[in-house]
Design a protein around this motif. Sequence first.
Motif, mmCIF file in Angstrom:
data_model
loop_
_atom_site.group_PDB
_atom_site.id
_atom_site.type_symbol
_atom_site.label_atom_id
_atom_site.label_comp_id
_atom_site.label_asym_id
_atom_site.label_seq_id
_atom_site.Cartn_x
_atom_site.Cartn_y
_atom_site.Cartn_z
ATOM 1 N N LEU A 204 0.826 -1.208 0.000
ATOM 2 C CA LEU A 204 0.000 0.000 0.000
ATOM 3 C C LEU A 204 0.864 1.263 0.000
ATOM 4 O O LEU A 204 0.588 2.230 -0.712
ATOM 5 N N ARG B 12 1.140 4.989 -8.180
ATOM 6 C CA ARG B 12 0.763 3.910 -9.105
ATOM 7 C C ARG B 12 -0.153 2.920 -8.396
ATOM 8 O O ARG B 12 -0.251 2.936 -7.175
ATOM 9 N N ARG B 13 -0.825 2.069 -9.177
ATOM 10 C CA ARG B 13 -1.841 1.202 -8.581
ATOM 11 C C ARG B 13 -1.610 -0.284 -8.879
ATOM 12 O O ARG B 13 -2.537 -1.079 -8.862
ATOM 13 N N HIS B 14 -0.364 -0.632 -9.158
ATOM 14 C CA HIS B 14 -0.077 -2.000 -9.590
ATOM 15 C C HIS B 14 1.006 -2.612 -8.707
ATOM 16 O O HIS B 14 2.145 -2.144 -8.690
ATOM 17 N N ILE B 15 0.641 -3.655 -7.965
ATOM 18 C CA ILE B 15 1.591 -4.327 -7.076
ATOM 19 C C ILE B 15 2.039 -5.628 -7.738
ATOM 20 O O ILE B 15 1.213 -6.440 -8.138
ATOM 21 N N CYS C 51 2.211 2.064 -3.336
ATOM 22 C CA CYS C 51 1.224 2.695 -4.225
ATOM 23 C C CYS C 51 1.041 4.169 -3.876
ATOM 24 O O CYS C 51 1.019 5.027 -4.758
ATOM 25 N N SER C 52 0.931 4.482 -2.577
ATOM 26 C CA SER C 52 0.704 5.884 -2.221
ATOM 27 C C SER C 52 1.946 6.734 -2.494
ATOM 28 O O SER C 52 1.843 7.903 -2.811
ATOM 29 N N ALA D 268 4.141 -0.302 -8.989
ATOM 30 C CA ALA D 268 4.444 0.511 -7.810
ATOM 31 C C ALA D 268 5.585 -0.124 -7.026
ATOM 32 O O ALA D 268 6.373 0.554 -6.392
ATOM 33 N N ALA E 3 -5.599 -5.322 -1.265
ATOM 34 C CA ALA E 3 -5.628 -4.698 -2.591
ATOM 35 C C ALA E 3 -7.058 -4.574 -3.104
ATOM 36 O O ALA E 3 -7.413 -3.588 -3.749
ATOM 37 N N ASP F 5 -8.756 -1.186 -4.190
ATOM 38 C CA ASP F 5 -8.908 -1.157 -5.638
ATOM 39 C C ASP F 5 -7.555 -1.079 -6.356
ATOM 40 O O ASP F 5 -7.355 -0.264 -7.255
ATOM 41 N N LEU F 6 -6.632 -1.947 -5.939
ATOM 42 C CA LEU F 6 -5.310 -2.001 -6.549
ATOM 43 C C LEU F 6 -5.173 -3.313 -7.308
ATOM 44 O O LEU F 6 -5.804 -4.306 -6.971
ATOM 45 N N LYS F 7 -4.312 -3.278 -8.318
ATOM 46 C CA LYS F 7 -4.100 -4.480 -9.120
ATOM 47 C C LYS F 7 -2.891 -5.244 -8.565
ATOM 48 O O LYS F 7 -1.865 -4.643 -8.239
#
Lengths: 458, 129
Positions: free
Chosen positions: A145, A153-156, A148-149, A217, A174, A178-180
């Motif tokens: 998390l 970015r929103r992709h782990i 991402c912050s 991310a 996730a 709402d993360l990928k």
Amino acid sequence: MDFIPNTDRNREAMLRAIGVGSPEELFADIPPEARLDRPLRLPEPMAELELQQHMLELSDKNAHLGRLVCFAGAGMYDHYIPAVVDHVISRSEFYTAYTPYQPEVSQAVLQSIFEYQTMICELTGMDVSQASHYDGATALAEAGLISCSTTGRRHIVVSSTVHPEYRRVLHTYAAGADLKVTEVPYRDGVTDREALERVLAGERAASGERASGDEPACLLVQHPNFFGCLEPVADMARAIHGRGGLFVVATSPISLGLLAPPGSYGADMAVGDGQALGNVPSFGGPTFGYFAVTEKLVRRLPGRVVGATVDSRGQRGFVLTLQTREQHIRREKATSNICSNEALNALAATVYLAMMGKRGIREVAELCLKKAHYARDAVAAVPGFAPAFGAPFFMEFAVRCPCPPAELVKRGTARGILPGVALGRFYPELEDCLLVAVTEKRSRAQIDALAKVLEGCA
Amino acid sequence: MMYPKEFRYAKTHEWAKVEGDLARVGITNYAQEHLGDIVFVELPEVGRQVKQGEAFGVVESVKAVSDCYAPVSGEVVEINDTLADKPETLNQDPHGEGWMVVIRMSDPAELNNLMDVAAYEKHCEEEAH
């Protein structure tokens, strides 16, 4: 605070005070079908001695590590715990303290946490550690998390050699945020390099096109990984940094007695489970997670941080610091809304590390390494058994079996040996594999006895 | 501290100073006084698009953390790097050296949604009671 039961007169007085006639009236808002309308089904009360005997009979049904020789690991390990650990953590000042953070009255507790943070930083080679985390799985998920912050970015990206239960926790986090999440497959017990390159490049596996808005991310890896194998972490750090993402490593703290610390090969965050440091496995918890980051990420760090400072008279003292990052200041923006500090478990680790010292922890790691390799050879010598992977490993290894591993576990347990963990539950393609962990507690005789148990099934 | 007459002010205590098609943006003296000693400032990256009223940065003081909202829409073309090492500049000189970002305005008409100095001073007075 004592437990003081309410008498009927107490209850009447309380009801009168709030202007309610009866308990039924007080609970009127709860639908009748949701209420228990009978006494609890409990046996008759027992005298203390009777109760002790009864509980002993129940606990004797457990197969515990005092009786079983344990080769099971998969995240929880049977390491030696010096007697002093239990002695120190059983002191009521530590044992009964709840949220003991007021600097005016908690200097000793705050100092113990400060010492813990210092040791975690020394072990991991990172700049800052927090006071401890709920467990290894949540520490890893929250590191995702933070990535991402921090990067926007929103992709782990996570390796499939990371503990399966850690990955499940990560997926849960996730989904809520709402993360990928993309899992990278493994090859021969370690993360598949080519597949990793493809994922980091954002290519869709089939077409080779680059997907937009898919920049990673972070890359989350475990080292040694779930199979006990060593990942090429320095290369991985370069790969993810080259894509502008963060590198997060979940480590086993004992392995850091021998392996390079995450801070030395470019990890942005080092997390892990601290059970191996002076904490009993006890059904898989309670344990604690550790969470250490580079200076740059200190304001993203979840949980409490204890700092050393000086008071108005110039005397050294300990306080909670950087508190504005925390959930009670800005709940919706906090990195974590659990970030439970597992202070007593972390204290056990602090006492353990203080007892062991730098040389001691290295010695424990060396014993684990050597004994695990002796065990791997002993098991591989049994007809029908073969190491599942060729990659270098630390203290845990997977072995292919000629019979169902679950059967082996049953057979071994009946003879006082817990031979390992059947992998099929986590990796269907490895249903003929057993994961064997060897700690410093295992003797040559015990390892030879394990090989004997396996022989019976070849 | 006097509030500059040429600035436009947002209800959320940010100021905008128009420089051609650019707006220099910071937080007001009222905001820094209420936050207390500022210890950390988080700014957006150059090139980021912001909308009027959207958070563009974070100011952290010893007692609170606060979002800063863009008084105008547009692209962030410059950020005040000196705040990373000297966040206290926001306390010392909020209307000058303590500026935070420069935004290339996409819709200068939005300035009409902001207050002039007299309206802003009245707004602060009302908030204080």
